[in-house]
Design a protein around this motif. Structure first.
Motif, short mmCIF file in Angstrom:
data_model
loop_
_atom_site.label_atom_id
_atom_site.label_comp_id
_atom_site.label_asym_id
_atom_site.label_seq_id
_atom_site.Cartn_x
_atom_site.Cartn_y
_atom_site.Cartn_z
N ASN A 1 0.83 -1.21 0.00
CA ASN A 1 0.00 0.00 0.00
C ASN A 1 0.86 1.25 0.00
O ASN A 1 0.55 2.23 -0.68
CB ASN A 1 -0.94 0.02 1.21
N ARG A 2 1.95 1.21 0.78
CA ARG A 2 2.85 2.36 0.85
C ARG A 2 3.51 2.62 -0.51
O ARG A 2 3.59 3.76 -0.96
CB ARG A 2 3.92 2.12 1.92
N LYS B 1 0.91 4.05 -2.85
CA LYS B 1 0.63 5.44 -2.52
C LYS B 1 1.74 6.35 -3.05
O LYS B 1 1.49 7.40 -3.63
CB LYS B 1 0.50 5.61 -1.01
#
Length: 54
Positions: A7-8, A11
């Motif tokens: 997810n990081r 993002k």
């Protein structure tokens, strides 16, 4: 890799891809606004000088 790391990365990728696109549509309007502001200030400055000389 766990879900948090993925997810990081996702993002960061989205932020990087979104970054350069904003100035592309903002820049012309931004320059137009600055140019209009300079012309307006220049006109006001000339008016002020004319009033002082009379």
């Amino acid at each position: 890799m766990d879900l948090k790391t993925l997810n990081r990365i996702d993002k960061l990728g989205r932020l990087k891809s979104r970054g350069p696109q904003t100035p592309k549509w903002l820049k012309p309007y931004h320059l137009l606004f600055i140019a209009f502001l300079i012309i307006f200030l220049f006109g006001a400055f000339i008016k002020l000088l004319e009033q002082n000389h009379i």
